[in-house]
Design a protein around this motif. Structure first.
Motif, PDB file in Angstrom:
ATOM      1  N   GLU A 158      16.151   9.643  -6.519  1.00 41.08           N
ATOM      2  CA  GLU A 158      15.907  11.088  -6.456  1.00 41.08           C
ATOM      3  C   GLU A 158      15.056  11.485  -5.267  1.00 41.08           C
ATOM      4  O   GLU A 158      15.164  12.584  -4.769  1.00 41.08           O
ATOM      5  CB  GLU A 158      15.205  11.549  -7.728  1.00 41.08           C
ATOM      6  N   VAL A 159      14.191  10.598  -4.859  1.00 43.28           N
ATOM      7  CA  VAL A 159      13.287  11.021  -3.786  1.00 43.28           C
ATOM      8  C   VAL A 159      13.837  10.725  -2.401  1.00 43.28           C
ATOM      9  O   VAL A 159      13.434  11.343  -1.436  1.00 43.28           O
ATOM     10  CB  VAL A 159      11.897  10.355  -3.921  1.00 43.28           C
ATOM     11  N   VAL A 198      30.058  16.073  -1.747  1.00 38.14           N
ATOM     12  CA  VAL A 198      30.318  16.948  -0.605  1.00 38.14           C
ATOM     13  C   VAL A 198      30.516  16.109   0.651  1.00 38.14           C
ATOM     14  O   VAL A 198      31.441  16.308   1.436  1.00 38.14           O
ATOM     15  CB  VAL A 198      29.141  17.927  -0.401  1.00 38.14           C
ATOM     16  N   LYS A 199      29.642  15.089   0.802  1.00 42.61           N
ATOM     17  CA  LYS A 199      29.727  14.245   1.973  1.00 42.61           C
ATOM     18  C   LYS A 199      31.064  13.512   1.993  1.00 42.61           C
ATOM     19  O   LYS A 199      31.718  13.430   3.040  1.00 42.61           O
ATOM     20  CB  LYS A 199      28.571  13.234   1.951  1.00 42.61           C
ATOM     21  N   VAL A 244      36.660   5.720   0.713  1.00 42.09           N
ATOM     22  CA  VAL A 244      35.746   6.818   0.405  1.00 42.09           C
ATOM     23  C   VAL A 244      35.495   6.882  -1.095  1.00 42.09           C
ATOM     24  O   VAL A 244      34.362   7.037  -1.562  1.00 42.09           O
ATOM     25  CB  VAL A 244      36.315   8.155   0.919  1.00 42.09           C
ATOM     26  N   PHE A 276      33.756  15.648   3.283  1.00 42.36           N
ATOM     27  CA  PHE A 276      33.700  15.810   4.725  1.00 42.36           C
ATOM     28  C   PHE A 276      34.206  14.571   5.460  1.00 42.36           C
ATOM     29  O   PHE A 276      34.903  14.671   6.452  1.00 42.36           O
ATOM     30  CB  PHE A 276      32.267  16.134   5.167  1.00 42.36           C
ATOM     31  N   VAL A 277      33.843  13.404   4.926  1.00 50.74           N
ATOM     32  CA  VAL A 277      34.299  12.173   5.557  1.00 50.74           C
ATOM     33  C   VAL A 277      35.824  12.108   5.490  1.00 50.74           C
ATOM     34  O   VAL A 277      36.496  11.774   6.478  1.00 50.74           O
ATOM     35  CB  VAL A 277      33.678  10.934   4.879  1.00 50.74           C
ATOM     36  N   ASN A 295      33.203   4.126  -2.151  1.00 49.01           N
ATOM     37  CA  ASN A 295      31.824   4.421  -1.763  1.00 49.01           C
ATOM     38  C   ASN A 295      31.181   5.387  -2.743  1.00 49.01           C
ATOM     39  O   ASN A 295      30.012   5.261  -3.093  1.00 49.01           O
ATOM     40  CB  ASN A 295      31.772   5.005  -0.349  1.00 49.01           C
ATOM     41  N   ALA A 304      37.256  14.265   8.049  1.00 52.15           N
ATOM     42  CA  ALA A 304      37.134  13.653   9.366  1.00 52.15           C
ATOM     43  C   ALA A 304      38.189  12.570   9.561  1.00 52.15           C
ATOM     44  O   ALA A 304      38.769  12.438  10.639  1.00 52.15           O
ATOM     45  CB  ALA A 304      35.734  13.064   9.543  1.00 52.15           C
ATOM     46  N   ARG A 346      25.603  15.929  -3.703  1.00 46.98           N
ATOM     47  CA  ARG A 346      25.517  15.833  -2.245  1.00 46.98           C
ATOM     48  C   ARG A 346      26.485  14.775  -1.721  1.00 46.98           C
ATOM     49  O   ARG A 346      27.143  14.947  -0.708  1.00 46.98           O
ATOM     50  CB  ARG A 346      24.081  15.504  -1.823  1.00 46.98           C
ATOM     51  N   PRO A 375      15.870   3.737  -9.674  1.00 48.79           N
ATOM     52  CA  PRO A 375      15.248   4.991 -10.122  1.00 48.79           C
ATOM     53  C   PRO A 375      14.718   5.837  -8.976  1.00 48.79           C
ATOM     54  O   PRO A 375      14.472   7.018  -9.141  1.00 48.79           O
ATOM     55  CB  PRO A 375      14.095   4.508 -11.005  1.00 48.79           C
ATOM     56  N   ARG A 376      14.538   5.221  -7.797  1.00 49.15           N
ATOM     57  CA  ARG A 376      13.927   5.972  -6.692  1.00 49.15           C
ATOM     58  C   ARG A 376      14.904   6.921  -6.013  1.00 49.15           C
ATOM     59  O   ARG A 376      14.536   7.674  -5.144  1.00 49.15           O
ATOM     60  CB  ARG A 376      13.377   5.009  -5.642  1.00 49.15           C
TER      61      ARG A 376
END
Lengths: 324, 282, 560
Positions: free
Chosen positions: A322-323, A12-13, A304, A16-17, A307, A20, A9, A319-320
């Motif tokens: 994923e959520v 992909v972002k 970019v 896009f950045v 980042n 832009a 994800r 570890p968090r």
């Protein structure tokens, strides 16, 4: 699965950045006063009618805006960033020649800033309220408020002119003809002042951030739990406080590592460091807009990239991920 | 009344903040009374060039490469630094608060769109963007203000959005929705006043950063060519650094003091406005 | 309980005084307190907020923020040594090995970036017990003993994967890893749902029994006391006002404060019906649906949560209708859909049988807003800190066109109606206590002369004695103004007291709906039965002497 999709994800972002940013860059050229073709030709004096017409044709400047954008995008995708009429060379070539020097400079500065920033910040937080803390806080505050270019000048004055310890100009000794290890050492000696002065400001940022973040984490319930378990203070600081406190610092560091490339303009100008910052300054002096925007585009792309690397690092430390 | 008094008490407990405030006041007075202190234009050639400081009476800070009085430059330079620092911050606040408020209050797609836009501006290296903007618009006080404003709003937008997001779900805001108050009223009278303290703290830090940015732009030759500024003075003296240290030294000290003072005041405001947090860090 | 130590005594607090920093609301957090924790017994320390219970626990553990909060007198004797005299290193050895502690907030008590197994292992590490291999087995064994699922692999998980109840079990496992003699539990079930609370209470009771431990259990809830306590000490403003065997304190409290506390606990059985219910329906909800979409981005499909599934019920004129359930049951969502803070996805909300509120938007909704008002849970968050109280109450009528002067006059009337002085209109919210703020919140809701009040957990954030007063006020206002109330609560005791009818919600659906007495005495749905069985202290009937003490106090107030 969670981590992979997170990274995907972010990729992909990132794309896009980038897109832009390219569009922003495109709009900036059109924003410049006067005919874009004139701007591109620069105030090169070469702005005779025939030349302008050639440019207009090449960039489709007499076609509708979206056509122009399309042509521009195609150019960027094939790494064609235009032509610098001042230096009579492709912008991309000029930039990629100079990029390694900038990356060496900013990379060194970044490592220095992060290492010392975190160390000092952690030390200050551990000794909160005592004189060590006050000293570090004041130091960070001063470094944070000092204009980068001025520190650079003053350090040249002190270490190069008066003390004569370190070179304050260029990337290597011209005409010395060093090779091999000697060359590396020579570059390193040239690197010290620019890297330190560039890193100082960022070190201050990380120091303040680490200190604040650690103080915040120290108030957390799980630190109380750790104390109730009977853990030694050192272990609590390492395993519970520092690990959690560094998460926001990593995020910030990632953003700034890239930003440094932009900030290098000042350092490279003062130290005559042959990187893209210096290139940007030259472009500025000559009002070479093609080159100027090219450098801007590439440095944005570097941000970019940084980042993305930060996100990657983050997936390993939190570890968090994923959520969220 | 009493609240104000308590606020000042807490502010003054932070000694650094008091020192900072004194420096700021001094710089402001300097800017206001510049025409009285140095009635002549700082561009005027008044003596022979390269006079070191403390050597000639009346020229305690020395003269520059063309024989201009550095003291006059320092005093007049305070005006443009403060002017640019303050107005560009106002520009950034206008953009940032508006976007942040909309994103945080309406949430959903509005929030998504605004935040993507903000991220874009945060990703772009801001000093490089400022350079490009000024270069394209041609250097002038207005273009410098606009450029600094444009590169500094994203943190404001993020802060205000965060505050709005959390305040929006706060019960007193929900109560005013249930009471039937209009959105504009809720945004302006219920939420905005409660976001004020962090925004004020941020403002003082932003003015400091803006002054740094302005000096850097002027240093690179992107300042208004008609206005004397500290950054310009350093930039102009760069080539003679080895012969005349004072030409770049003094303006730098001015920038450092002003920016440091603003940061100190910012910390003092933070302590005074969030007493609970301040105690923690002591 | 006699204040003599015996050979059963594990931990004994003797005349302990802990000083607070200057500028606090009193000099000492606790003053001259004494009590003992005995082997094989659970001692409950009961008190309202600010009574000094937690400070006592932290003093025993050596976790006070010294030197700001400092023990200045007395002894804490554990295994023959005074803990206050021990050097930090020795104290650290005792913590976690001989004395264990668990906290109120299981969601934040575990390190979010460390595996659960590692966090438990740290206890062994810190106290140099057991080799690597044994440890792994011990961790599994511990996780099993606190009833966690799949103990073999759970050690490799991070805390965010666990629910609140599960995390509290992990905390218990960690505290008991080295079989301490004493366990200190600081409000360990307050943040949990009632059914989870019942399980954790059972678990603590069982572990205490198995290991013959002493437990010091801090709570504000007399229901919990009735469930687990062997001994009780009641604290008020830093002092122990009464202590003794649980049966004595619960059934025959002597000190007036204890009597008041016990008497304020809402009775579990619903009262006799008061007069006849009106047959007229004010609001009817029909197959209401609400779906949340979480974490939806531009490129990702969000997860959906159905918070309300085809919910239907009626509210009659002048009745209090209860909506009860645990967190995540969707009860608040339904309330918020009715006051239109949330858009529902389907169904009808018919008001006075004439208009479907769910279909109205923006300006069309505006005239109906005033008929349905809301009372919120958190008295500290529900009033704008930057507005004067009078203004807060007047804002509603002003938004509907009343003149400012008229609205402020009305605000002063309302302040008196809710039992405050009309002169307080000029003050800011931070000058009031929680209970007073809740009264202001009620006045604000009444300012628009609503026909229906939606009260979302209006007393959950209040101390039990204040709770009773606010409940009385609500009931009184309802009778006097003949308005209907939708009362949303997780607390079945409260619901029993105030609601004529209740609807029980579970996972977004109403599973049972009817007359409160019917539902309580003859629950039909298994979930309702589980909920009722989980209410702490349900078999304890509150003694008359305590009821009388509360009634007397009320009477006294009215005479004055």
């Amino acid at each position: 699965m969670g981590k992979l999709s997170f990274i995907a994800r972010r990729l992909v972002k990132g794309v896009f950045v980038l897109l832009a940013i390219v569009i922003l860059n495109f709009l900036l050229i059109r924003l410049a006063p006067g005919d874009p073709a004139q701007v591109m030709a620069g105030e090169a004096g070469a702005a005779d009618q025939e030349f302008i017409q050639q440019l207009q044709e090449k960039f489709g400047l007499n076609q509708p805006l979206h056509e122009q954008l399309f042509i521009y995008l195609k150019g960027v995708l094939t790494l064609d960033l235009g032509w610098s009429y001042r230096q009579d060379e492709a912008v991309a070539t000029l930039i990629f020649e100079r990029l390694p020097a900038t990356l060496l400079l900013t990379g060194t500065a970044f490592c220095f800033a992060l290492t010392f920033g975190v160390l000092l910040g952690a030390l200050a937080a551990a000794r909160v309220g005592r004189w060590t803390d006050s000293l570090i806080t004041v130091l960070a505050l001063v470094c944070y408020a000092t204009p980068l270019f001025w520190v650079a000048l003053m350090s040249i004055l002190l270490f190069s002119v008066y003390l004569g310890w370190l070179p304050g100009f260029g990337m290597f000794s011209v005409g010395a003809g060093y090779t091999g290890l000697e060359f590396v050492l020579d570059v390193l000696r040239h690197l010290i002042l620019p890297a330190l002065t560039l890193g100082l400001f960022y070190m201050a940022v990380y120091t303040r951030m680490t200190r604040a973040s650690m103080l915040e984490v120290m108030e957390m319930d799980y630190v109380k739990t750790a104390r109730a378990k009977g853990l030694a203070p050192g272990r609590i600081t390492r395993m519970h406080v520092l690990r959690n406190a560094l998460l926001p610092v990593i995020t910030l560091a990632g953003i700034q590592a890239g930003q440094m490339v932009g900030g290098a303009v000042l350092t490279e100008t003062v130290f005559a460091w042959p990187g893209i910052g210096r290139l940007m300054f030259d472009a500025l002096l000559q009002r070479d807009y093609n080159l100027l925007l090219g450098v801007f585009l590439v440095s944005s792309a570097v941000v970019v990239l940084f980042n993305l690397v930060t996100d990657l690092v983050y997936t390993f430390v939190d570890p968090r991920i994923e959520v969220s | 009344m009493q609240k104000n008094l308590e606020f000042w008490k807490r502010f003054c407990r932070n000694k650094g903040a008091v020192v900072g405030l004194l420096i700021i006041v001094a710089v402001i007075l300097m800017a206001i009374f510049a025409p009285l202190l140095y009635p002549d234009s700082p561009w005027k050639l008044v003596q022979r060039p390269f006079i070191p400081p403390m050597e000639l009476d009346g020229y305690w800070f020395g003269t520059d490469t063309l024989g201009r009085d550095i003291g006059a430059g320092l005093v007049h330079g305070a005006r443009v630094s403060l002017l640019v620092g303050l107005t560009s911050t106002v520009v950034a606040l206008l953009i940032g608060v508006t976007l942040g408020a909309f994103a945080g209050y309406y949430g959903g797609l509005v929030d998504d769109g605004v935040m993507r836009f903000t991220e874009l501006f945060q990703t772009v290296p801001n000093f490089a963007l400022a350079i490009v903007l000024v270069a394209i618009m041609q250097p002038s006080v207005e273009s410098v203000i606009l450029a600094i404003g444009i590169v500094s709003w994203p943190p404001v937008a993020r802060l205000v959005r965060g505050e709005f997001l959390s305040l929006r779900s706060r019960e007193f805001v929900q109560a005013s929705m249930v009471l039937g108050q209009s959105n504009a009223r809720i945004i302006l009278t219920q939420i905005l006043p409660n976001t004020l303290s962090p925004v004020i703290v941020m403002t003082s830090l932003m003015v400091a950063t803006a002054i740094l940015l302005e000096s850097a732009l002027s240093f690179l030759g992107l300042g208004d060519p008609d206005v004397m500024s500290w950054g310009y003075m350093i930039g102009a003296a760069r080539t003679v650094l080895r012969q005349a240290w004072w030409m770049s030294f003094f303006p730098g000290v001015m920038i450092l003091l002003t920016v440091l003072a603003l940061n100190l005041v910012g910390e003092g405001l933070n302590d005074a406005m969030n007493p609970r947090l301040a105690r923690k860090s002591r | 309980m006699n204040n003599q130590t015996s050979d059963k005594t594990l931990l004994s607090i003797e005349d302990l005084t802990v000083r607070l920093p200057e500028g606090a609301d009193r000099d000492n957090a606790v003053e001259n307190i004494s009590f003992q924790v005995n082997r094989g017994e659970i001692l409950c320390i009961v008190g309202e907020s600010g009574s000094g219970k937690s400070v006592t626990a932290n003093a025993i553990m050596g976790l006070l923020p010294r030197p700001y909060v400092e023990p200045v007198a007395g002894r804490i004797v554990f295994e023959g040594r005074d803990l206050l005299q021990l050097p930090e290193a020795t104290l650290r050895d005792l913590r976690g090995s001989r004395v264990g502690m668990i906290f109120q907030e299981p969601m934040t008590a575990l390190n979010p970036v460390m595996k659960i197994g590692d966090q438990i292992n740290e206890v062994f590490d810190a106290h140099g017990k057991a080799g690597r291999k044994e440890r792994k087995e011990q961790v599994v064994e511990l996780l099993r003993s606190v009833g966690l699922p799949d103990p073999e692999s759970l050690g490799d998980s991070y805390p965010f994967r666990l629910s609140g109840g599960q995390r509290q079990r992990v905390m218990i496992a960690m505290a008991l890893a080295l079989e301490p003699g004493v366990l200190i539990a600081d409000e360990p079930t307050t943040a949990l749902d009632v059914t989870t609370q019942a399980q954790i209470l059972r678990l603590i009771r069982k572990l205490q029994d198995d290991r013959d431990m002493g437990v010091m259990f801090i709570t504000h809830d007399f229901g919990v006391v009735a469930e687990v306590a062997d001994q009780v000490a009641v604290m008020q403003l830093g002092e122990v006002v009464e202590s003794g065997p649980a049966q004595e304190i619960l059934n025959n409290p002597q000190h007036p404060y204890t009597q008041r506390l016990v008497g304020s606990v809402p009775r579990f059985e619903p009262p006799e019906a008061r007069g006849k219910l009106s047959a007229e329906t004010l609001l009817s909800v029909r197959s209401l649906d609400k779906t949340y979409v979480t974490a939806r981005g531009l490129f990702t499909k969000g997860r959906t949560v159905q918070a309300a599934k085809s919910v239907s019920f009626d509210i009659r004129k002048g009745e209090t209708m209860g909506l009860v359930g645990e967190s995540g049951s969707g009860k608040s969502t339904v309330g918020r859909c009715i006051v239109r803070l949330l858009e529902s996805n389907g169904g009808e909300i018919r008001f006075r049988d004439e208009i479907d509120l769910a279909s109205l938007k923006g300006r069309g909704l505006q005239p109906y807003r005033k008929h349905i008002q809301m009372i919120f849970q958190d008295p500290y968050a529900s009033l704008n800190p930057r507005r004067k109280v009078g203004r807060i109450i007047a804002e509603g009528p002003m938004a509907h066109g009343t003149s400012q002067a008229e609205a402020h006059r009305r605000a002063e009337e309302l302040l008196e109606l809710v039992g405050l002085d009309s002169a307080v209109a000029d003050r800011y919210p931070h000058e009031f206590s929680g209970g007073q703020r809740q009264r202001i919140g009620i006045a604000r809701a009444l300012a628009l002369d609503p026909e229906l009040l939606v009260a979302d957990e209006p007393v959950s954030a209040l101390d039990v004695s204040v709770q009773a007063q606010v409940l009385d006020l609500l009931d009184d206002i309802k009778q006097r103004l003949n308005i209907s109330v939708l009362f949303i609560t997780h607390d079945l005791r409260v619901a029993a007291q105030i609601c004529e009818r209740i609807a029980v919600m579970q996972l977004g659906e109403i599973v049972e709906y009817g007359d409160t007495r019917e539902v309580f005495s003859n629950p039909q749905h298994p979930y309702t039965r589980e909920l009722l069985a989980a209410v702490p202290g349900r078999n304890w009937s509150i003694p008359e002497v305590a009821r009388k003490a509360v009634a007397d106090q009320q009477l006294q107030k009215e005479v004055l």
